[in-house]
Scaffold this motif. Structure first.
Motif, PDB file in Angstrom:
ATOM      1  N   LEU A 109       7.069  -0.466  -7.009  1.00  0.00           N
ATOM      2  CA  LEU A 109       5.647  -0.524  -6.701  1.00  0.00           C
ATOM      3  C   LEU A 109       5.396  -0.508  -5.196  1.00  0.00           C
ATOM      4  N   GLU A 110       6.248  -1.253  -4.471  1.00  0.00           N
ATOM      5  CA  GLU A 110       6.077  -1.335  -3.030  1.00  0.00           C
ATOM      6  C   GLU A 110       6.340   0.006  -2.360  1.00  0.00           C
ATOM      7  N   ARG A 111       7.319   0.743  -2.874  1.00  0.00           N
ATOM      8  CA  ARG A 111       7.631   2.044  -2.288  1.00  0.00           C
ATOM      9  C   ARG A 111       6.487   3.037  -2.506  1.00  0.00           C
ATOM     10  N   LYS A 112       5.907   3.027  -3.709  1.00  0.00           N
ATOM     11  CA  LYS A 112       4.758   3.895  -3.981  1.00  0.00           C
ATOM     12  C   LYS A 112       3.589   3.540  -3.071  1.00  0.00           C
ATOM     13  N   ALA A 113       3.378   2.240  -2.893  1.00  0.00           N
ATOM     14  CA  ALA A 113       2.301   1.779  -2.015  1.00  0.00           C
ATOM     15  C   ALA A 113       2.585   2.192  -0.568  1.00  0.00           C
ATOM     16  N   PHE A 114       3.848   2.085  -0.164  1.00  0.00           N
ATOM     17  CA  PHE A 114       4.267   2.438   1.192  1.00  0.00           C
ATOM     18  C   PHE A 114       3.920   3.892   1.484  1.00  0.00           C
ATOM     19  N   ILE A 115       4.238   4.768   0.539  1.00  0.00           N
ATOM     20  CA  ILE A 115       3.954   6.197   0.705  1.00  0.00           C
ATOM     21  C   ILE A 115       2.453   6.433   0.843  1.00  0.00           C
ATOM     22  N   LYS A 116       1.683   5.728   0.030  1.00  0.00           N
ATOM     23  CA  LYS A 116       0.221   5.877   0.069  1.00  0.00           C
ATOM     24  C   LYS A 116      -0.337   5.425   1.410  1.00  0.00           C
ATOM     25  N   ILE A 117       0.153   4.308   1.921  1.00  0.00           N
ATOM     26  CA  ILE A 117      -0.346   3.773   3.188  1.00  0.00           C
ATOM     27  C   ILE A 117      -0.003   4.705   4.343  1.00  0.00           C
ATOM     28  N   LEU A 118       1.188   5.283   4.333  1.00  0.00           N
ATOM     29  CA  LEU A 118       1.599   6.185   5.407  1.00  0.00           C
ATOM     30  C   LEU A 118       0.739   7.430   5.464  1.00  0.00           C
ATOM     31  N   GLY A 119       0.235   7.863   4.314  1.00  0.00           N
ATOM     32  CA  GLY A 119      -0.647   9.031   4.282  1.00  0.00           C
ATOM     33  C   GLY A 119       0.010  10.252   4.879  1.00  0.00           C
ATOM     34  N   ASN A 120      -0.712  10.916   5.765  1.00  0.00           N
ATOM     35  CA  ASN A 120      -0.224  12.163   6.360  1.00  0.00           C
ATOM     36  C   ASN A 120       0.233  11.990   7.804  1.00  0.00           C
ATOM     37  N   LEU A 121       0.603  10.774   8.176  1.00  0.00           N
ATOM     38  CA  LEU A 121       1.168  10.594   9.509  1.00  0.00           C
ATOM     39  C   LEU A 121       2.354  11.541   9.693  1.00  0.00           C
ATOM     40  N   THR A 122       2.482  12.109  10.850  1.00  0.00           N
ATOM     41  CA  THR A 122       3.522  13.101  11.111  1.00  0.00           C
ATOM     42  C   THR A 122       4.916  12.549  10.828  1.00  0.00           C
ATOM     43  N   LYS A 123       5.148  11.289  11.191  1.00  0.00           N
ATOM     44  CA  LYS A 123       6.472  10.691  11.024  1.00  0.00           C
ATOM     45  C   LYS A 123       6.563   9.849   9.757  1.00  0.00           C
ATOM     46  N   ASN A 124       5.798  10.217   8.733  1.00  0.00           N
ATOM     47  CA  ASN A 124       5.805   9.401   7.509  1.00  0.00           C
ATOM     48  C   ASN A 124       7.169   9.406   6.817  1.00  0.00           C
ATOM     49  N   LYS A 125       7.867  10.531   6.881  1.00  0.00           N
ATOM     50  CA  LYS A 125       9.190  10.590   6.223  1.00  0.00           C
ATOM     51  C   LYS A 125      10.196   9.682   6.926  1.00  0.00           C
ATOM     52  N   GLU A 126      10.149   9.671   8.267  1.00  0.00           N
ATOM     53  CA  GLU A 126      11.055   8.791   9.009  1.00  0.00           C
ATOM     54  C   GLU A 126      10.762   7.323   8.705  1.00  0.00           C
ATOM     55  N   MET A 127       9.474   6.970   8.624  1.00  0.00           N
ATOM     56  CA  MET A 127       9.111   5.586   8.334  1.00  0.00           C
ATOM     57  C   MET A 127       9.511   5.188   6.918  1.00  0.00           C
ATOM     58  N   LEU A 128       9.329   6.105   5.970  1.00  0.00           N
ATOM     59  CA  LEU A 128       9.725   5.819   4.592  1.00  0.00           C
ATOM     60  C   LEU A 128      11.237   5.644   4.507  1.00  0.00           C
TER      61      LEU A 128
END
Length: 375
Positions: A259-278
């Motif tokens: 659940l937290e990982r799904k939420a994490f992806i949603k919060i990151l949205g379309n930030l350019t470095k979202n994959k690195e943060m995930l």
């Protein structure tokens, strides 16, 4: 524990307590200093994702400076000199990251960016806490709020690309939730700490970073502390959506993580470095590197220390007055009580002690906290 180790750990706790005291000081509307520090770190993560102000190698230094500069702003060099011995260059040397303590830092890219993020946090917080109220705008529609911010020139401070500015603003808006969200462990259904003293998730995050910096400064820790604090600065993003779940809330670690990982992806949205943060979040959850393990230990130990602070302040209820505490239904907690635990912190200590059993640094630090009145 020998005298040198004892002094090192005392310095760690002294520095941590300096930051912990900021959890209860309000300076910007309803925000505490630590919540404001977290807001600046949120902006640093988002702005650097979109505009690459500093390199990835320099970004950890920016986060350090946001924290250290705020400590200096609140207490000045006098308190630093009072607490620390310059001959003991551990925690004392953390203050070299402050441009106010180190003239050589004036005008550096990392200092300028850290100052900018702290300044922007004040502007954005004023927008939410003052301007929106003056305009009598009462909505949770982020797009509508963004248009108001754009109209009043707030978003122009973020950069010159409207698409990037939207993602930064959205990320900051969602993260404000963590400055308003109490840590679940202290609420009415758990340890029932006095409402006026309850720590927020944002303040906890800043506490973990302070603790990690102090330990790495005072003790011989062979790891990249910048990687640790970058991870800690974002490790609770999922709680914006799912809340702060404790081991006593009936959710398995596997379900919580999903659940937290799904939420994490949603919060990151379309930030350019979202994959690195995930990826950073995934590595933290899997404890891939020594930095991930260290960050995990800091996350746990910070909560243990906060529990001891509440105990030292007399804010933990006796074990005979815990009838509404869901933690008391735990089999492990019942076993600890049966083994002679006398108070709430005893339960925290015995419950979490096995976490650090293979790490002497954290084991000794937790023992020091147990044996000394730290607040």
């Amino acid at each position: 524990m020998n005298d040198i180790e004892n002094k090192n750990i005392k310095n760690i706790i002294d520095f941590y307590m300096l930051v912990n005291s900021l959890k209860n000081i309000k300076i910007n509307g309803n925000k505490t200093v630590t919540e404001q520090i977290y807001g600046a770190m949120v902006l640093a993560n988002a702005i650097n994702s979109e505009y690459n102000i500093v390199s990835d190698e320099e970004f950890g230094t920016v986060l350090k400076k946001i924290l250290i500069d705020e400590i200096y702003n609140m207490y000045g060099i006098e308190i630093v000199n009072k607490i620390y011995d310059e001959d003991n260059l551990g925690v004392y040397n953390l203050f070299k990251f402050s441009q106010y303590c180190n003239p050589d830092e004036y005008g550096s890219d990392t200092s300028d960016f850290a100052f900018r993020c702290s300044y922007l946090e004040c502007i954005l917080n004023n927008f939410f806490e003052v301007l929106l109220k003056e305009l009598e705008i009462k909505t949770d529609d982020m797009d509508m709020i963004y248009e108001v911010a754009k109209k009043y020139g707030i978003t122009s401070h973020l950069g010159d690309d409207e698409t990037k500015n939207y993602e930064i603003f959205r990320f900051y808006y969602l993260n404000r939730n963590l400055s308003n969200k109490e840590r679940t462990g202290w609420d009415d259904e758990h340890w029932n700490i006095d409402k006026a003293k309850r720590e927020t998730v944002a303040s906890h995050i800043v506490g973990t970073i302070a603790l990690s910096l102090a330990i790495s400064a005072e003790l011989d820790i062979n790891l990249n502390i910048d990687e640790v604090i970058k991870t800690l600065s974002i490790h609770e993003l999922g709680e914006i959506e799912i809340g702060d779940k404790t081991p006593y809330d009936g959710m398995t670690p596997e379900v919580k993580r999903e659940l937290e990982r799904k939420a994490f992806i949603k919060i990151l949205g379309n930030l350019t470095k979202n994959k690195e943060m995930l990826q950073r979040f995934d590595d933290f959850e899997e404890r891939i590197t020594i930095e991930d393990i260290f960050a995990y230990y800091c996350d746990k130990l910070e909560a243990d220390i906060q529990s001891k602070i509440y105990y030292d302040l007399g804010l933990h209820h006796p074990l005979t007055e815990q009838e509404n505490n869901v933690a008391m239904k735990s089999k492990r907690i019942k076993e600890i009580i049966a083994s002679g635990a006398e108070n709430a912190f005893d339960l925290w200590y015995e419950y979490d002690k096995p976490i650090y059993q293979d790490n002497e640094v954290f084991t000794k630090t937790l023992k020091y906290v147990k044996d000394n009145k730290i607040k």
